[in-house]
Design a protein around this motif. Structure first.
Motif, PDB file in Angstrom:
ATOM      1  N   ALA A  71      44.842  47.944  39.014  1.00 31.85           N
ATOM      2  CA  ALA A  71      45.882  47.054  38.502  1.00 31.85           C
ATOM      3  C   ALA A  71      45.471  45.594  38.654  1.00 31.85           C
ATOM      4  O   ALA A  71      44.856  45.214  39.649  1.00 31.85           O
ATOM      5  N   VAL A  72      45.825  44.805  37.640  1.00 29.50           N
ATOM      6  CA  VAL A  72      45.500  43.379  37.634  1.00 29.50           C
ATOM      7  C   VAL A  72      46.770  42.596  37.318  1.00 29.50           C
ATOM      8  O   VAL A  72      47.421  42.856  36.301  1.00 29.50           O
ATOM      9  N   ALA A  73      47.142  41.651  38.182  1.00 25.47           N
ATOM     10  CA  ALA A  73      48.300  40.807  37.927  1.00 25.47           C
ATOM     11  C   ALA A  73      47.947  39.365  38.285  1.00 25.47           C
ATOM     12  O   ALA A  73      47.531  39.086  39.401  1.00 25.47           O
ATOM     13  N   PHE A  74      48.074  38.482  37.307  1.00 25.97           N
ATOM     14  CA  PHE A  74      47.780  37.067  37.494  1.00 25.97           C
ATOM     15  C   PHE A  74      46.390  36.858  38.096  1.00 25.97           C
ATOM     16  O   PHE A  74      46.200  36.060  39.009  1.00 25.97           O
ATOM     17  N   SER A  75      45.431  37.597  37.595  1.00 24.77           N
ATOM     18  CA  SER A  75      44.076  37.580  38.145  1.00 24.77           C
ATOM     19  C   SER A  75      43.044  37.510  37.042  1.00 24.77           C
ATOM     20  O   SER A  75      43.336  37.745  35.873  1.00 24.77           O
ATOM     21  N   SER A  76      41.828  37.204  37.426  1.00 25.15           N
ATOM     22  CA  SER A  76      40.687  37.198  36.521  1.00 25.15           C
ATOM     23  C   SER A  76      39.749  38.307  36.972  1.00 25.15           C
ATOM     24  O   SER A  76      39.451  38.431  38.157  1.00 25.15           O
ATOM     25  N   ARG A  77      39.290  39.102  36.009  1.00 28.14           N
ATOM     26  CA  ARG A  77      38.366  40.198  36.321  1.00 28.14           C
ATOM     27  C   ARG A  77      37.218  40.117  35.333  1.00 28.14           C
ATOM     28  O   ARG A  77      37.434  40.169  34.129  1.00 28.14           O
ATOM     29  N   LYS A  78      35.971  39.997  35.840  1.00 29.58           N
ATOM     30  CA  LYS A  78      34.802  39.844  34.971  1.00 29.58           C
ATOM     31  C   LYS A  78      33.696  40.790  35.413  1.00 29.58           C
ATOM     32  O   LYS A  78      33.471  40.972  36.604  1.00 29.58           O
TER      33      LYS A  78
END
Length: 187
Positions: free
Chosen positions: A142-149
């Motif tokens: 899960a991703v919330a208010f985040s940056s994933r690269k």
């Protein structure tokens, strides 16, 4: 004078060489990065001499590094870096980062696992995972208010290398996975 005909190694010979390399990696005689490079040479070998060079020097004792095994990395209001030679206790590594920065460099990790699982959370923090080129990585969670690269080199997967599975819940965080090429150690 004609040169002798080069006979390519058989699949069982290549598989045996790859198993020797995997055992050496698990024993601490090779890092994950060294294993990745050598196993690539095993599958690319065009004759018995090239195959032998890929497994050369495996009788040597392990290079000194961290003897402590790791199964959990916790970072709270801090910076935590795992670099150099270190050993995974099991195929699963738990990571918890809260208001901090965690960096996991898997290029010299010691393991004989087919799959390395990294699971946990990153809240108001940063997590960076570095893998050798040619290692397959799967990033979920899960991703919330985040940056994933994910910045992985466009190279074929090296046969015999472990798959890295990262399952991370991130809140207000930066999560990055990068691959870096193998570099030969100084002579």
């Amino acid at each position: 004078m004609t040169s002798p005909m080069r006979v390519p190694p058989s699949d069982p010979e290549r598989e045996h060489a790859a198993e020797l390399l995997q055992k050496a990696c698990g024993d601490g005689r090779l890092t994950l990065e060294q294993f990745s490079a050598r196993v690539g040479l095993v599958w690319a070998a065009e004759d018995a001499d090239e195959l032998a060079r890929a497994t050369d020097g495996l009788g040597q004792p392990p290079i000194v590094g961290s003897a402590a095994t790791v199964d959990r990395v916790v970072t709270v209001f801090s910076e935590n870096k795992r670099q150099g030679r270190w050993r995974l206790r099991s195929p699963r590594l738990t990571v918890r980062t809260l208001f901090g920065s965690t960096e996991l460099d898997l290029r010299e990790v010691l393991t004989d696992q087919d799959v390395i699982e990294i699971a946990g959370s990153c809240t108001f923090g940063e997590l960076k995972v570095i893998v050798p080129e040619g290692v397959e990585v799967d990033l979920t969670g899960a991703v919330a208010f985040s940056s994933r690269k994910m910045h992985l080199a466009a190279v074929p997967r090296l046969a015999g290398t472990p798959e890295v599975r990262i399952h991370l819940t991130s809140w207000f965080s930066n999560v990055e996975v990068v691959s870096r090429p193998y570099t030969l150690p100084p002579a």
